[in-house]
Design a protein around this motif. Structure first.
Motif, PDB file in Angstrom:
ATOM      1  N   GLY A 107      43.808  13.583 -52.005  1.00  0.00           N
ATOM      2  CA  GLY A 107      43.368  13.291 -50.645  1.00  0.00           C
ATOM      3  C   GLY A 107      44.522  13.252 -49.658  1.00  0.00           C
ATOM      4  N   ILE A 108      45.593  12.558 -50.003  1.00  0.00           N
ATOM      5  CA  ILE A 108      46.728  12.422 -49.071  1.00  0.00           C
ATOM      6  C   ILE A 108      47.445  13.753 -48.888  1.00  0.00           C
ATOM      7  N   SER A 109      47.701  14.453 -49.993  1.00  0.00           N
ATOM      8  CA  SER A 109      48.455  15.706 -49.881  1.00  0.00           C
ATOM      9  C   SER A 109      47.670  16.772 -49.124  1.00  0.00           C
ATOM     10  N   VAL A 110      46.377  16.869 -49.369  1.00  0.00           N
ATOM     11  CA  VAL A 110      45.580  17.899 -48.701  1.00  0.00           C
ATOM     12  C   VAL A 110      45.344  17.539 -47.243  1.00  0.00           C
ATOM     13  N   MET A 111      44.925  16.314 -46.969  1.00  0.00           N
ATOM     14  CA  MET A 111      44.559  15.963 -45.599  1.00  0.00           C
ATOM     15  C   MET A 111      45.776  15.769 -44.697  1.00  0.00           C
TER      16      MET A 111
ATOM     17  N   LEU B 213      34.489  11.195 -53.982  1.00  0.00           N
ATOM     18  CA  LEU B 213      34.303  11.032 -52.540  1.00  0.00           C
ATOM     19  C   LEU B 213      34.359   9.559 -52.131  1.00  0.00           C
ATOM     20  N   GLN B 214      33.796   8.694 -52.949  1.00  0.00           N
ATOM     21  CA  GLN B 214      33.823   7.274 -52.610  1.00  0.00           C
ATOM     22  C   GLN B 214      35.248   6.729 -52.634  1.00  0.00           C
ATOM     23  N   ARG B 215      36.045   7.189 -53.575  1.00  0.00           N
ATOM     24  CA  ARG B 215      37.437   6.723 -53.643  1.00  0.00           C
ATOM     25  C   ARG B 215      38.249   7.287 -52.473  1.00  0.00           C
ATOM     26  N   ILE B 216      37.939   8.500 -52.050  1.00  0.00           N
ATOM     27  CA  ILE B 216      38.597   9.063 -50.863  1.00  0.00           C
ATOM     28  C   ILE B 216      38.298   8.195 -49.651  1.00  0.00           C
ATOM     29  N   ILE B 217      37.060   7.810 -49.481  1.00  0.00           N
ATOM     30  CA  ILE B 217      36.667   6.995 -48.332  1.00  0.00           C
ATOM     31  C   ILE B 217      37.311   5.607 -48.390  1.00  0.00           C
ATOM     32  N   ASP B 218      37.344   4.997 -49.575  1.00  0.00           N
ATOM     33  CA  ASP B 218      37.817   3.616 -49.694  1.00  0.00           C
ATOM     34  C   ASP B 218      39.339   3.508 -49.657  1.00  0.00           C
ATOM     35  N   PHE B 219      40.054   4.427 -50.295  1.00  0.00           N
ATOM     36  CA  PHE B 219      41.496   4.250 -50.483  1.00  0.00           C
ATOM     37  C   PHE B 219      42.370   5.251 -49.711  1.00  0.00           C
ATOM     38  N   VAL B 220      41.765   6.305 -49.217  1.00  0.00           N
ATOM     39  CA  VAL B 220      42.523   7.270 -48.424  1.00  0.00           C
ATOM     40  C   VAL B 220      42.200   7.127 -46.947  1.00  0.00           C
ATOM     41  N   GLY B 221      40.936   7.170 -46.603  1.00  0.00           N
ATOM     42  CA  GLY B 221      40.530   6.981 -45.218  1.00  0.00           C
ATOM     43  C   GLY B 221      40.767   8.212 -44.350  1.00  0.00           C
ATOM     44  N   ALA B 222      40.457   8.047 -43.078  1.00  0.00           N
ATOM     45  CA  ALA B 222      40.548   9.164 -42.131  1.00  0.00           C
ATOM     46  C   ALA B 222      41.902   9.247 -41.444  1.00  0.00           C
TER      47      ALA B 222
ATOM     48  N   HIS C  92      44.945   9.825 -42.587  1.00  0.00           N
ATOM     49  CA  HIS C  92      45.739  10.970 -43.008  1.00  0.00           C
ATOM     50  C   HIS C  92      45.153  12.274 -42.473  1.00  0.00           C
ATOM     51  N   PHE C  93      43.833  12.335 -42.351  1.00  0.00           N
ATOM     52  CA  PHE C  93      43.218  13.533 -41.783  1.00  0.00           C
ATOM     53  C   PHE C  93      43.636  13.719 -40.331  1.00  0.00           C
ATOM     54  N   TRP C  94      43.627  12.632 -39.552  1.00  0.00           N
ATOM     55  CA  TRP C  94      44.003  12.746 -38.139  1.00  0.00           C
ATOM     56  C   TRP C  94      45.499  13.001 -37.980  1.00  0.00           C
ATOM     57  N   ILE C  95      46.297  12.534 -38.937  1.00  0.00           N
ATOM     58  CA  ILE C  95      47.732  12.867 -38.892  1.00  0.00           C
ATOM     59  C   ILE C  95      47.931  14.370 -39.059  1.00  0.00           C
ATOM     60  N   GLY C  96      47.219  14.948 -40.026  1.00  0.00           N
ATOM     61  CA  GLY C  96      47.317  16.397 -40.194  1.00  0.00           C
ATOM     62  C   GLY C  96      46.761  17.148 -38.998  1.00  0.00           C
ATOM     63  N   MET C  97      45.658  16.647 -38.440  1.00  0.00           N
ATOM     64  CA  MET C  97      45.049  17.318 -37.298  1.00  0.00           C
ATOM     65  C   MET C  97      45.925  17.231 -36.054  1.00  0.00           C
ATOM     66  N   SER C  98      46.726  16.178 -35.937  1.00  0.00           N
ATOM     67  CA  SER C  98      47.575  16.034 -34.750  1.00  0.00           C
ATOM     68  C   SER C  98      48.658  17.113 -34.677  1.00  0.00           C
ATOM     69  N   LYS C  99      48.989  17.717 -35.810  1.00  0.00           N
ATOM     70  CA  LYS C  99      49.997  18.780 -35.811  1.00  0.00           C
ATOM     71  C   LYS C  99      49.426  20.130 -35.374  1.00  0.00           C
ATOM     72  N   ALA C 100      48.100  20.251 -35.373  1.00  0.00           N
ATOM     73  CA  ALA C 100      47.470  21.552 -35.153  1.00  0.00           C
ATOM     74  C   ALA C 100      47.805  22.157 -33.795  1.00  0.00           C
ATOM     75  N   PRO C 101      47.669  21.434 -32.662  1.00  0.00           N
ATOM     76  CA  PRO C 101      47.980  22.078 -31.372  1.00  0.00           C
ATOM     77  C   PRO C 101      49.434  22.543 -31.268  1.00  0.00           C
ATOM     78  N   VAL C 102      50.359  21.761 -31.818  1.00  0.00           N
ATOM     79  CA  VAL C 102      51.775  22.151 -31.761  1.00  0.00           C
ATOM     80  C   VAL C 102      52.001  23.419 -32.578  1.00  0.00           C
ATOM     81  N   MET C 103      51.412  23.462 -33.774  1.00  0.00           N
ATOM     82  CA  MET C 103      51.568  24.660 -34.599  1.00  0.00           C
ATOM     83  C   MET C 103      50.961  25.882 -33.927  1.00  0.00           C
ATOM     84  N   ALA C 104      49.784  25.715 -33.315  1.00  0.00           N
ATOM     85  CA  ALA C 104      49.142  26.845 -32.635  1.00  0.00           C
ATOM     86  C   ALA C 104      49.995  27.358 -31.488  1.00  0.00           C
ATOM     87  N   ALA C 105      50.543  26.437 -30.695  1.00  0.00           N
ATOM     88  CA  ALA C 105      51.377  26.846 -29.563  1.00  0.00           C
ATOM     89  C   ALA C 105      52.627  27.583 -30.036  1.00  0.00           C
TER      90      ALA C 105
END
Length: 371
Positions: free
Chosen positions: A202-206, A296-305, A307-320
């Motif tokens: 979960g952490i590495s992918v997201m 999926l339940q362990r992803i929700i409980d111990f990983v959370g969202a 890390h996903f938003w951290i990865g998503m925050s890089k997207a506009p910079v990479m696109a530019a």
């Protein structure tokens, strides 16, 4: 009417006079130069009468001088003033000895190569600043007057540069997630902590692999495409024609590609996240016998969202960065195919290097923020 080059020889008082007629040009010369050279090879006292020559160019002048050789003195040539001037220019060019090219070797060559590399680095930096200045001006104009925005090419590029990359992004991240899960399961089983493979996936992918793999694929796919498209237009002088017609190439070519990647890369990152988690979940289910529901339940409980938003925050910079590098390299293409190939290669290499560097900078920032 063009007449072929010809000549006649007359001997009088031990001197040979060559009377030339016709067009002593590259087109009208034919074999006259070779015949004249053969006829005058055994003559010593030589004069030339060029008054009957209609036209003469450098090819004809070189043939005349080569046939006359050292026996032909400038004062023994009768011709019009322009023909005499041409013979002087060609004679001076023949007498110039080529300078040998001295290539530095050893330590001197190493220093020269380092110097050229440093100079090229500063030159690229200066060109990048110029490109960013043009891009910001075009962006400001579009913000002030939204009617200048070209929505048709933006939508077309969103499909071609972004959405068409969805299958390859999904397949690549699926296997990346599967490989991470397989490595994690094999390593953590030795410590009896195989259940933590879920958190590893979960952490590495997201957090990293979703944006990193997506950006690298877009660098190889879209950055090279942008550089090739704009570079081909630059070679065919289409960009010059646009400027003559009053069309800003940065508004017509760069901004639509810039906007297309900005709009589509968040969707691609989301698809990459789902595919990576699916690949990891499948391997965990097959190897560790952990059900998808537990995964999926362990992803929700111990990983959370987070890390996903951290990865998503890089997207506009990479696109530019990807769009800017691809378009800038396309704008730097010269008038030859070799330049186009170099710039397309440079677009891919620079984009991948910038992606890895930016990801490292983001990792340091989030580490300092303890996120």
């Amino acid at each position: 009417m063009a007449l072929p080059a010809d000549f006649t020889l007359t001997d009088q008082d031990g001197r040979t006079t060559a009377v030339l007629t016709g067009d002593w040009t590259a087109r009208g010369l034919l074999d006259a130069g070779l015949r004249l050279d053969s006829a005058l090879s055994s003559k010593h006292a030589l004069e030339m009468d060029l008054t009957g020559v209609n036209r003469c160019d450098t090819a004809g002048a070189y043939a005349i001088l080569r046939a006359g050789g050292e026996n032909l003195e400038p004062e023994n040539v009768q011709a019009r003033r322009e023909v005499l001037r041409l013979l002087e220019l060609v004679r001076a060019a023949i007498q110039v000895e080529p300078e040998p090219t001295v290539r530095p070797g050893g330590f001197h060559a190493l220093l020269e190569r380092i110097g050229r590399g440093v100079f090229g680095l500063f030159q690229d930096g200066y060109g990048t600043m110029i490109f960013l200045g043009h891009l910001l001006v075009a962006l400001a104009r579009s913000v002030v007057d939204p009617r200048r925005i070209r929505w048709a090419p933006i939508v077309a590029l969103c499909e071609r540069a972004g959405l068409d990359a969805m299958p390859i992004v999904a397949v690549t991240t699926f296997f990346i997630g599967a490989v991470v899960a397989l490595l994690g399961a094999n390593m953590l089983t030795d410590f009896g902590a195989q259940v933590y493979s879920v958190e590893l996936i979960g952490i590495s992918v997201m957090r990293e692999f979703n944006i990193l793999i997506t950006a690298i694929l877009l660098a190889g796919r879209s950055a090279s495409s942008f550089a090739a498209e704009i570079g081909s237009m630059k070679m065919n002088q289409e960009i010059d024609a646009m400027q003559v017609m009053g069309v800003d190439p940065y508004e017509a070519l760069v901004l639509p590609r810039f906007a297309a990647l900005l709009f589509t890369i968040p969707l691609l990152v989301f698809v990459a996240t789902i595919a990576g988690l699916a690949g990891g979940m499948l391997v965990v289910w097959a190897v560790l016998d952990l059900s998808p529901t537990f995964f999926l339940q362990r992803i929700i409980d111990f990983v959370g969202a987070t890390h996903f938003w951290i990865g998503m925050s890089k997207a506009p910079v990479m696109a530019a960065v990807i769009a800017a590098i691809g378009c800038r390299q396309g704008m730097e293409v010269g008038n030859d195919v070799e330049s186009l190939g170099r710039r397309v290669t440079a677009a891919v290499v620079h984009a991948i290097f910038a992606i890895i560097l930016i990801d490292a900078v983001f990792a340091l920032i989030y580490m300092e923020l303890d996120i």
